[in-house]
Design a protein around this motif. Sequence first.
Motif, mmCIF file in Angstrom:
data_model
loop_
_atom_site.group_PDB
_atom_site.id
_atom_site.type_symbol
_atom_site.label_atom_id
_atom_site.label_comp_id
_atom_site.label_asym_id
_atom_site.label_seq_id
_atom_site.Cartn_x
_atom_site.Cartn_y
_atom_site.Cartn_z
ATOM 1 N N PHE A 1 34.301 78.709 72.241
ATOM 2 C CA PHE A 1 35.678 78.734 72.776
ATOM 3 C C PHE A 1 36.482 77.545 72.250
ATOM 4 O O PHE A 1 37.620 77.708 71.787
ATOM 5 N N LEU A 2 35.889 76.340 72.320
ATOM 6 C CA LEU A 2 36.580 75.147 71.844
ATOM 7 C C LEU A 2 36.837 75.220 70.339
ATOM 8 O O LEU A 2 37.916 74.812 69.865
ATOM 9 N N ARG A 3 35.903 75.735 69.580
ATOM 10 C CA ARG A 3 36.087 75.863 68.146
ATOM 11 C C ARG A 3 37.225 76.826 67.827
ATOM 12 O O ARG A 3 38.067 76.565 66.960
ATOM 13 N N GLU A 4 37.257 77.909 68.553
ATOM 14 C CA GLU A 4 38.328 78.872 68.333
ATOM 15 C C GLU A 4 39.686 78.301 68.738
ATOM 16 O O GLU A 4 40.680 78.520 68.068
ATOM 17 N N MET A 5 39.680 77.541 69.856
ATOM 18 C CA MET A 5 40.942 76.911 70.267
ATOM 19 C C MET A 5 41.389 75.903 69.208
ATOM 20 O O MET A 5 42.574 75.827 68.878
ATOM 21 N N GLY A 6 40.452 75.127 68.695
ATOM 22 C CA GLY A 6 40.792 74.184 67.630
ATOM 23 C C GLY A 6 41.257 74.911 66.382
ATOM 24 O O GLY A 6 42.165 74.447 65.676
ATOM 25 N N GLY A 7 40.660 76.010 66.074
ATOM 26 C CA GLY A 7 41.056 76.798 64.909
ATOM 27 C C GLY A 7 42.451 77.364 65.066
ATOM 28 O O GLY A 7 43.225 77.425 64.115
ATOM 29 N N LEU A 8 42.777 77.787 66.300
ATOM 30 C CA LEU A 8 44.127 78.308 66.550
ATOM 31 C C LEU A 8 45.171 77.194 66.379
ATOM 32 O O LEU A 8 46.237 77.414 65.803
ATOM 33 N N ARG A 9 44.877 76.009 66.882
ATOM 34 C CA ARG A 9 45.813 74.880 66.739
ATOM 35 C C ARG A 9 46.034 74.548 65.270
ATOM 36 O O ARG A 9 47.162 74.331 64.840
ATOM 37 N N LYS A 10 44.900 74.492 64.529
ATOM 38 C CA LYS A 10 45.037 74.178 63.113
ATOM 39 C C LYS A 10 45.839 75.247 62.398
ATOM 40 O O LYS A 10 46.655 74.951 61.538
#
Length: 168
Positions: free
Chosen positions: A143-152
Amino acid sequence: MSQNPALPAGSPPEEENKGGGKIVRYTLIAAGALAGVIALIFLIGLGLAIFTDAGRTAPRIQLLRDIVIIIMGLELILIVFALAALVLQIARLVNLLQNEVKPILTNAQETFNTTKGAAQFIGQNATEPLIKVSAFLAGTGVFLREMGGLRKAMSGGSRRRKALTKDD
């Protein structure tokens, strides 16, 4: 005339090659030999009765009869001793089963039940919670990786737009 091509012409069928076929064959041979001996003794006795003087041969036949009775009595004694030895061996076997094998089996069954209970306890109290925590942490990480990916992706996309607008 259908013959099995795998077997030579003179070889016996497969059923007779097994252990049971040999025992039956030996039993039949022994029974035939015994019947032949009995028939031979009968024919000898019949020949003595017909062709010789009964008064002279009677004492000889009585002597043979007495010897055969003594031999059969000795055989009976041997059979009784053999049966007694068999009964003793069976008693020893039963004693062995009751006093040595049964406790070993009981111990093995208790050990199996203890091991089964320990495995269930470990599974319920240690392994299952570890799996749940590990699954939760893996899901949180994703979840955190995907959230970070969305921000990037969102921030990287706006930078490209700015870079494109600056070039123009």
